[in-house]
Structures are given as structure tokens and as C-alpha cells.
Design a protein around this motif. Structure first.
Motif, PDB file in Angstrom:
ATOM      1  N   SER A 148     -95.243 -15.887   4.468  1.00 60.45           N
ATOM      2  CA  SER A 148     -96.335 -15.896   5.436  1.00 60.45           C
ATOM      3  C   SER A 148     -97.116 -17.201   5.330  1.00 60.45           C
ATOM      4  N   LYS A 149     -97.826 -17.514   6.404  1.00 61.92           N
ATOM      5  CA  LYS A 149     -98.511 -18.802   6.491  1.00 61.92           C
ATOM      6  C   LYS A 149     -99.955 -18.608   6.916  1.00 61.92           C
TER       7      LYS A 149
ATOM      8  N   ILE B 257    -105.735 -24.945  11.815  1.00 65.47           N
ATOM      9  CA  ILE B 257    -104.792 -25.277  12.881  1.00 65.47           C
ATOM     10  C   ILE B 257    -104.302 -23.985  13.516  1.00 65.47           C
ATOM     11  N   ASP B 258    -103.774 -24.096  14.713  1.00 62.95           N
ATOM     12  CA  ASP B 258    -103.295 -22.921  15.433  1.00 62.95           C
ATOM     13  C   ASP B 258    -101.791 -22.732  15.309  1.00 62.95           C
ATOM     14  N   LYS B 259    -101.090 -23.785  14.834  1.00 64.92           N
ATOM     15  CA  LYS B 259     -99.634 -23.700  14.824  1.00 64.92           C
ATOM     16  C   LYS B 259     -99.070 -24.379  13.581  1.00 64.92           C
ATOM     17  N   THR B 260     -97.819 -24.019  13.256  1.00 58.38           N
ATOM     18  CA  THR B 260     -97.080 -24.662  12.178  1.00 58.38           C
ATOM     19  C   THR B 260     -95.688 -24.986  12.703  1.00 58.38           C
ATOM     20  N   LYS B 261     -94.863 -25.694  11.918  1.00 59.02           N
ATOM     21  CA  LYS B 261     -93.557 -26.116  12.426  1.00 59.02           C
ATOM     22  C   LYS B 261     -92.394 -25.719  11.534  1.00 59.02           C
TER      23      LYS B 261
ATOM     24  N   VAL C  67     -89.300 -21.180  17.353  1.00 57.18           N
ATOM     25  CA  VAL C  67     -88.978 -21.408  15.942  1.00 57.18           C
ATOM     26  C   VAL C  67     -87.549 -21.938  15.835  1.00 57.18           C
ATOM     27  N   CYS C  68     -86.629 -21.333  16.588  1.00 60.05           N
ATOM     28  CA  CYS C  68     -85.225 -21.781  16.587  1.00 60.05           C
ATOM     29  C   CYS C  68     -85.106 -23.240  17.016  1.00 60.05           C
TER      30      CYS C  68
ATOM     31  N   GLY D 182     -97.056 -20.341  16.584  1.00 59.92           N
ATOM     32  CA  GLY D 182     -98.224 -19.671  16.022  1.00 59.92           C
ATOM     33  C   GLY D 182     -98.036 -18.173  15.974  1.00 59.92           C
ATOM     34  N   ARG D 183     -99.114 -17.441  16.179  1.00 58.80           N
ATOM     35  CA  ARG D 183     -99.086 -15.985  16.039  1.00 58.80           C
ATOM     36  C   ARG D 183     -98.158 -15.303  17.043  1.00 58.80           C
TER      37      ARG D 183
END
Length: 278
Positions: free
Chosen positions: A151-152, A157-161, A174-175, A181-182
Motif C-alpha cells: 500500500s502507498k 500528492i494525488d498520484k504515484t507511478k 497502472v499497466c 491514484g485512488r
């Protein structure tokens, strides 16, 4: 620090071995996850991350955190024990013709309530799947999200990569290695709902096919005669390839199929119990 007796080995989590234990002083059953300190520093960081996130999340539909500590060159996480195993095991072992609509909607709503709490804390679960949904309560009627190893916390921030998670449940963004994000959890939630209704994964087969089907937004139909068009509508909303068009946890809780169960669960939660499901 509590003292525990190990009862049996339950398997492996995202990392480390998982054991059923009991507290020596009161015989309360708990789950203990052990991670060898000789393993990579990245794994230890993930284990500490899981403990940190679990500690932040206090909710009836999330596995409860009790303690974490280093001992005998191992990192231990002590968590709540869900005596009826996972949703995946329940489907696989029982091989039901179909799950009752009441069970599906109750389970979905409780997952949704837990996920709403997770998202309220600016956390992405990132590995929501039937293997990480645990069944508790006297009649498998209490549902809890577990395994927060990857989990992150979004923080500011609102997003991750980072591309991470179980491929069959990954959202298209994600793919494709895009920021996410959520709403990526909402995609996974739709996959879980479909799996409860159809008793099979929405995306399955060789990995290349799974990824291609996810990115192209392949849709399948649940047994409408059992669950109705409203439940199919929820699946379709969740697995929209455009994350901006997917609902939030709050809008799903306001869906016509969810509102009655949500209200029932809130009433029973106030009385410290949940409705019995067959």
C-alpha cells in the motif's frame, strides 16, 4: 510486549511467513507475520510500511493492528485473526453454484466501507483482490480488508507511478505505467465484485492477454437473473478505462443497490453486530 504460542503456519503473505498464534495470558488468537531481517532492505521497508499503515487504519472492515517489533533477527507484525479465511478460499473451497445476492451486496458494501476509510487517510491499497479480503464473525458476515504490504501513502500528492500489484486486478493506467491514484483501487473493487458474481476472475489467461484485455476495457456480464442490472452497472462503472469516469467510494455508497445494505450495516454496527447471512 505480549508472549505468544505458535499454533500453525498459515502460509506466506506479500513477504514473510504468516502464523496463527495465541496470546499466552488469555488465549486470544492472533496472526503473526514474521519477516527475516537478513532479507533485502526493501522487504523490511515494506514490512514497516505495512505496520505503519495498519496502525493508521481503525475500522471494523479492516484487519486490526495490534503490535510490531524486532525479535530474534525477525520483524514481527501482530494482527487480528479472521477465523473464516479469505473470500478467495470461500469461493474456491465451497464451489457454490452462485453466491446469494445478499451475501454479495453485504460483502461488497463492507469492502467499500473499509476502502472508503483507506482513501480518507490518503492511502492506496494497491492489491485489492479476493485473496486479501478476509471473512470473520460467527457466520462469515464480517468482512475485512488485509495485507497492506504494498500500500502507498499519498501524503501531499494525488498520484504515484510505481507499477505494482496482482496483474489480474491492475487498472489500465497502472499497466501502462501512467500516474495513478485512488481510482485504481476502484477498478480492483469492480474486479472483486465481478468475481463474487461470476465465480471467476474478470481478467484471466496468459499474462499478455490479461494486460491486453485490461487496457482495451473488456467487459463481461454477470448472471443478471441472479444479481440484476444494478449490480452489473456497478461493475461497469468501476472498470471504466478512464479513471476520471470511475466513481469514488462515496458515490458508490450512494448507489441504489448499496444504500439499503449500507443503512442496515450502519444500524447493526451501532449495536456491535452484523446481520446474519446464509
Amino acid at each position: 510486549m505480549e508472549a505468544y504460542n505458535v499454533i500453525q503456519h498459515l502460509g506466506r503473505g506479500t513477504y514473510g511467513n504468516v502464523f496463527l498464534c495465541e496470546k499466552i495470558h488469555n488465549k486470544q488468537k492472533v496472526v503473526m507475520k514474521k519477516i527475516q531481517c537478513e532479507t533485502t532492505s526493501e522487504i523490511i521497508i515494506q514490512a514497516k510500511n505495512e505496520a505503519k499503515i495498519l496502525k493508521m487504519l481503525k475500522h471494523p472492515n479492516i484487519i486490526e493492528y495490534f503490535d510490531s517489533y524486532f525479535r530474534d533477527n525477525e520483524f514481527h507484525i501482530i494482527m487480528e485473526y479472521a477465523q473464516h479465511g479469505t473470500l478467495y478460499e470461500y469461493i474456491k473451497v465451497n464451489k457454490p453454484d452462485l453466491l446469494s445476492k445478499e451475501f454479495v451486496i453485504s460483502t461488497f458494501t463492507q469492502i467499500l466501507l473499509g476502502l472508503d476509510q483507506i482513501h480518507n487517510k490518503f492511502i492506496i491499497q494497491r492489491d485489492l483482490k479476493t485473496e486479501n479480503i478476509f471473512l470473520s464473525g460467527p457466520n462469515r458476515n464480517v468482512v475485512k480488508i488485509g495485507d497492506f504490504g504494498i500500500s502507498k501513502t499519498l501524503q501531499n500528492i494525488d498520484k504515484t507511478k510505481t507499477t505494482i500489484g496482482t496483474p489480474n486486478y491492475l487498472a489500465p493506467e497502472v499497466c501502462e505505467g501512467k500516474p495513478y491514484g485512488r481510482k485504481s483501487d476502484i477498478w480492483s473493487l469492480g474486479c472483486v465484485l465481478y468475481e463474487m458474481c461470476a465465480l471467476e476472475r474478470l481478467f484471466s489467461g496468459p499474462m499478455a492477454k490479461v494486460i491486453m484485455d485490461i487496457k482495451s476495457g473488456v467487459k463481461k456480464t454477470i448472471p443478471i437473473y441472479q444479481y440484476g442490472h444494478g449490480v452489473q452497472n456497478i461493475v461497469n462503472l468501476c472498470i471504466n478505462v478512464d479513471p476520471k469516469r470511475r466513481p469514488t467510494t462515496k458515490s458508490l455508497l450512494a448507489h441504489a443497490e448499496v444504500i439499503p445494505m449500507h443503512a442496515s450495516l450502519m444500524v447493526n454496527l451501532a449495536n456491535y453486530c452484523f446481520p446474519r447471512l446464509s
